[in-house]
Design a protein around this motif. Structure first.
Motif, short mmCIF file in Angstrom:
data_model
loop_
_atom_site.label_atom_id
_atom_site.label_comp_id
_atom_site.label_asym_id
_atom_site.label_seq_id
_atom_site.Cartn_x
_atom_site.Cartn_y
_atom_site.Cartn_z
N ILE A 83 0.87 -1.21 0.01
CA ILE A 83 -0.04 0.07 0.02
C ILE A 83 0.82 1.24 -0.07
N GLY A 84 1.75 1.25 0.82
CA GLY A 84 2.95 2.41 0.83
C GLY A 84 3.44 2.70 -0.50
N MET A 85 3.90 1.60 -1.19
CA MET A 85 4.59 1.95 -2.44
C MET A 85 3.61 2.54 -3.33
N ALA A 86 2.25 2.04 -3.25
CA ALA A 86 1.13 2.78 -4.29
C ALA A 86 0.69 4.10 -3.63
N ILE A 87 0.59 4.40 -2.65
CA ILE A 87 0.39 5.66 -2.17
C ILE A 87 1.33 6.77 -2.76
N GLY A 88 2.50 6.75 -2.71
CA GLY A 88 3.49 7.78 -3.02
C GLY A 88 4.23 8.19 -1.94
N GLU A 89 4.47 9.61 -2.07
CA GLU A 89 5.40 10.28 -1.16
C GLU A 89 4.96 10.25 0.43
N LYS A 90 3.63 10.06 0.87
CA LYS A 90 3.46 9.47 2.25
C LYS A 90 3.34 8.01 2.37
N GLY A 91 3.93 7.49 1.58
CA GLY A 91 3.77 5.77 1.73
C GLY A 91 4.57 5.19 2.76
N TRP A 92 5.29 6.04 3.60
CA TRP A 92 5.84 5.33 4.70
C TRP A 92 5.17 5.42 5.91
N ILE A 93 3.93 6.11 5.91
CA ILE A 93 3.17 5.98 7.03
C ILE A 93 2.24 4.58 7.24
N PRO A 94 1.92 3.85 6.72
CA PRO A 94 1.24 2.69 6.73
C PRO A 94 2.18 1.43 7.33
N PRO A 95 3.43 1.31 6.97
CA PRO A 95 4.31 0.59 7.47
C PRO A 95 4.81 1.00 8.63
N ALA A 96 4.84 2.30 9.10
CA ALA A 96 5.31 2.85 10.48
C ALA A 96 4.24 2.61 11.43
N ILE A 97 3.03 2.79 11.10
CA ILE A 97 2.19 2.32 12.11
C ILE A 97 2.14 0.92 12.48
N VAL A 98 2.33 -0.07 11.52
CA VAL A 98 2.51 -1.45 11.78
C VAL A 98 3.72 -1.60 12.82
N PHE A 99 4.94 -0.70 12.50
CA PHE A 99 6.26 -0.57 13.27
C PHE A 99 5.82 -0.36 14.70
N VAL A 100 5.04 0.86 14.89
CA VAL A 100 4.43 1.22 16.23
C VAL A 100 3.88 -0.06 16.95
N VAL A 101 2.89 -0.51 16.36
CA VAL A 101 2.10 -1.58 16.95
C VAL A 101 3.00 -2.89 17.24
N ALA A 102 3.78 -3.11 16.20
CA ALA A 102 4.53 -4.41 16.50
C ALA A 102 5.57 -4.20 17.61
N GLY A 103 6.02 -2.92 17.83
CA GLY A 103 6.87 -2.43 18.81
C GLY A 103 6.38 -2.68 20.30
N LEU A 104 4.99 -2.16 20.12
CA LEU A 104 4.19 -2.24 21.51
C LEU A 104 3.95 -3.84 22.00
N LEU A 105 3.87 -4.52 20.69
CA LEU A 105 3.50 -6.06 21.24
C LEU A 105 4.65 -6.74 21.67
N ALA A 106 6.01 -6.47 21.26
CA ALA A 106 7.07 -6.83 21.30
C ALA A 106 7.49 -6.42 22.80
N ILE A 107 7.04 -5.20 23.23
CA ILE A 107 7.42 -4.76 24.63
C ILE A 107 6.33 -5.59 25.78
N VAL A 108 5.05 -6.04 25.29
CA VAL A 108 4.10 -6.64 26.21
C VAL A 108 4.53 -7.89 26.25
N THR A 109 4.93 -8.80 24.90
CA THR A 109 5.10 -10.06 25.00
C THR A 109 6.42 -10.61 25.59
N THR A 110 7.25 -9.69 25.37
CA THR A 110 8.85 -10.12 25.82
C THR A 110 9.04 -9.84 27.18
N ALA A 111 8.10 -9.03 27.74
CA ALA A 111 8.20 -8.54 29.18
C ALA A 111 8.04 -9.78 30.51
#
Length: 94
Positions: free
Chosen positions: A66-94
């Motif tokens: 999706i980010g590749m198709a959006i264009g200039e602001k295409g970094w936003i969708p993967p960044a959202i997944v990065f933040v959510v995965a980071g939070l999940l990593a904090i919760v599950t590995t603690a």
């Protein structure tokens, strides 16, 4: 003798290609960071981490496309997944 003049540079096409390269670099970098977080979840997260790691991996693939198709602001969708995965990593590995 015929004089041959070099053709003029197609600057708008060069700029469009450069913008695409920069977008691919942004999305690709964030996708690689997402994969690293997924590996962290797989390794240290136990059963819940494995489950959430696979969800984050699939979400990374989808949002990178999706980010590749959006264009200039295409970094936003993967960044959202990065933040959510980071939070999940904090919760599950603690």
């Amino acid at each position: 003798m015929a004089e041959s003049m070099p053709s003029a540079m197609d600057y708008p096409e060069h700029e469009r290609t450069y913008a695409g390269f920069i977008n691919f670099s942004k999305v690709g970098t964030i996708a690689v960071l997402n994969v690293v977080l997924c590996l962290l979840l797989f390794t240290f997260g136990g059963g819940a981490g494995t489950f959430f790691g696979w969800i984050a991996m699939v979400a990374t693939l989808v949002t990178a496309a999706i980010g590749m198709a959006i264009g200039e602001k295409g970094w936003i969708p993967p960044a959202i997944v990065f933040v959510v995965a980071g939070l999940l990593a904090i919760v599950t590995t603690a």
